[in-house]
Design a protein around this motif. Sequence first.
Motif, PDB file in Angstrom:
ATOM      1  N   SER A 222       0.819  -1.200   0.000  1.00 32.50           N
ATOM      2  CA  SER A 222       0.000   0.000   0.000  1.00 32.50           C
ATOM      3  C   SER A 222       0.863   1.265   0.000  1.00 32.50           C
ATOM      4  O   SER A 222       2.068   1.239   0.267  1.00 32.50           O
ATOM      5  CB  SER A 222      -0.910   0.019   1.234  1.00 32.50           C
ATOM      6  OG  SER A 222      -1.726  -1.122   1.276  1.00 32.50           O
ATOM      7  N   PHE A 223       0.192   2.353  -0.307  1.00 34.22           N
ATOM      8  CA  PHE A 223       0.792   3.678  -0.186  1.00 34.22           C
ATOM      9  C   PHE A 223      -0.182   4.577   0.562  1.00 34.22           C
ATOM     10  O   PHE A 223      -1.325   4.733   0.115  1.00 34.22           O
ATOM     11  CB  PHE A 223       1.103   4.285  -1.558  1.00 34.22           C
ATOM     12  CG  PHE A 223       1.665   5.687  -1.453  1.00 34.22           C
ATOM     13  CD1 PHE A 223       2.995   5.878  -1.164  1.00 34.22           C
ATOM     14  CD2 PHE A 223       0.840   6.792  -1.610  1.00 34.22           C
ATOM     15  CE1 PHE A 223       3.516   7.169  -1.056  1.00 34.22           C
ATOM     16  CE2 PHE A 223       1.348   8.080  -1.500  1.00 34.22           C
ATOM     17  CZ  PHE A 223       2.684   8.264  -1.228  1.00 34.22           C
ATOM     18  N   PRO A 224       0.206   5.155   1.683  1.00 27.68           N
ATOM     19  CA  PRO A 224       1.496   5.014   2.390  1.00 27.68           C
ATOM     20  C   PRO A 224       1.769   3.565   2.816  1.00 27.68           C
ATOM     21  O   PRO A 224       0.833   2.775   2.965  1.00 27.68           O
ATOM     22  CB  PRO A 224       1.314   5.929   3.609  1.00 27.68           C
ATOM     23  CG  PRO A 224       0.192   6.843   3.260  1.00 27.68           C
ATOM     24  CD  PRO A 224      -0.711   6.058   2.379  1.00 27.68           C
ATOM     25  N   PRO A 225       3.059   3.202   3.023  1.00 27.81           N
ATOM     26  CA  PRO A 225       3.427   1.806   3.270  1.00 27.81           C
ATOM     27  C   PRO A 225       2.804   1.237   4.537  1.00 27.81           C
ATOM     28  O   PRO A 225       2.634   1.925   5.540  1.00 27.81           O
ATOM     29  CB  PRO A 225       4.959   1.864   3.380  1.00 27.81           C
ATOM     30  CG  PRO A 225       5.353   3.134   2.708  1.00 27.81           C
ATOM     31  CD  PRO A 225       4.225   4.098   2.951  1.00 27.81           C
ATOM     32  N   VAL A 226       2.483  -0.042   4.477  1.00 26.95           N
ATOM     33  CA  VAL A 226       1.966  -0.807   5.616  1.00 26.95           C
ATOM     34  C   VAL A 226       2.828  -2.067   5.747  1.00 26.95           C
ATOM     35  O   VAL A 226       3.080  -2.737   4.746  1.00 26.95           O
ATOM     36  CB  VAL A 226       0.486  -1.190   5.412  1.00 26.95           C
ATOM     37  CG1 VAL A 226      -0.017  -2.039   6.566  1.00 26.95           C
ATOM     38  CG2 VAL A 226      -0.377   0.053   5.244  1.00 26.95           C
TER      39      VAL A 226
END
Length: 248
Positions: A222-226
Amino acid sequence: MWLPGPTRLVWAWFAALFALGTPAWGQAVNIDNLNGELELGVLIRRQTSNTTGRPERRFDENRFDEAIGIDFDGYSLSPKVLRFSLGGRFGLQQADRESNLGDLSSGDSNILEYDANLHFFPTSPVSLLLFANRFQDRLNQSFGTDTESSGQILGSTLHFGAPFFPSVLTWRELSSEVESIGAAFPSRRFETRQLIEYSGQRFTNRSQVLLRLREEEVTDDSFPPVPDYRIREATGMFGRRFGVYLEK
């Protein structure tokens, strides 16, 4: 035409299935139910947003959907050998969105949904179910932001109908994508889950036994990173009841 991996596999399943229906195989494929429909839809939306100290913002959306749906079920060779079902919806969606601040988005997108099942030896003590489906959705949110979501599930379930300890072994992979459209801070979630689970249980008047083992791995781009993560779970239960029982 390019199709996602699970989608190609689904059509490969049914292409192989209906290859059995050639004259050389006679009546190897039997259709019990067949349904079809044509869907036409128009969406007209007008939305305003008022914030203290700021000028009013207005959002307009015009959308047109045209889709064909079809579903059928039946069996191959014998109802005791293989039962199958396939439902699908495909078509085109055309949309125009704009606001009084100059934001504009328009374009066409494809509609592709399906739900497919192959059940081998459905009435036997040991049976195998293969399944795949794809879903799509659009959420209309306030402030002119739309969220599109889609996902695919591919998996299999093996049933052991043993008389003493019936068991089920399931493998499933789910890929889902959620994307915000028209947002001031766009975000995108793309998640893949792989799960394998064993479940066995037996319940009688006098005793209860349950065993469940599960391992799930989640990959998130995902963006922002998860961050990615893994789940391992083991559950066991045993119960015994004492008393006098009368059975007929």
